[in-house]
Design an enzyme around this catalytic site. Sequence first.
Site, PDB file in Angstrom:
ATOM      1  CG  HIS A  77      -1.838   0.931   1.571  1.00 55.10           C
ATOM      2  ND1 HIS A  77      -3.169   1.136   1.172  1.00 55.10           N
ATOM      3  CD2 HIS A  77      -1.912   2.412   1.132  1.00 55.10           C
ATOM      4  CE1 HIS A  77      -3.174   2.385   1.013  1.00 55.10           C
ATOM      5  NE2 HIS A  77      -2.237   2.967   2.347  1.00 55.10           N
ATOM      6  CD  GLU A  78       1.881   3.635   3.879  1.00 52.71           C
ATOM      7  OE1 GLU A  78       1.824   4.686   3.040  1.00 52.71           O
ATOM      8  OE2 GLU A  78       0.167   3.633   4.073  1.00 52.71           O
ATOM      9  CG  HIS A  81       0.390   6.116  -1.428  1.00 53.06           C
ATOM     10  ND1 HIS A  81      -0.715   6.386  -1.950  1.00 53.06           N
ATOM     11  CD2 HIS A  81       0.299   5.077  -0.135  1.00 53.06           C
ATOM     12  CE1 HIS A  81      -1.867   6.020  -0.426  1.00 53.06           C
ATOM     13  NE2 HIS A  81      -1.603   5.646   0.182  1.00 53.06           N
TER      14      HIS A  81
END
Length: 169
Positions: A77-78, A81
């Site tokens: 998820h990170e 980004h």
Amino acid sequence: MDNGQFRQLKMQVQRKLSACLKQAEIYFNRTFTMPTVSYEIRGVKAGVAYLQKNEIRLNRTLLQENTQSFINEVVPHELAHLLVYQVFGKVQPHGKEWKSIMLNIFGLTPNIYHQFDVINVQGQTFSYSCDCQTHHLTLRRHNKIQQNKAEYFCKKCKKKLKLSTSNSF
């Protein structure tokens, strides 16, 4: 958890980052720099990506309490980004580009929020209510309201949150 066990967790995080980065490099046909990782995040956030620094900060406690799901969900998820920023520039944080990376590269459902138990990391909360539910605000948000520096509204009913009478001071 002792230092040796935590070192093992950090190695698992690095292996997951490496695997995800390799998938992204194949998909985009370009190389990416491995982000730096720290374990400085406190509170209920599982992780935060610092786009310009190419850095990911993770919540050590949530990682230790939810190891496999944390590594399998939060780490990609990170990283997504950071990849979005490097490929597409500044766009919506959980927009179509981020969702596409989560789905098409990592094969994951693009969930914005984690579902981890936060009882050990949340700190003191205050109950506020609207027309449809009770909200538990952090001490920081509570203090901002009390100092007339902020107002918060329910995302569902759009009503201003009011301090519940059930709070004990």
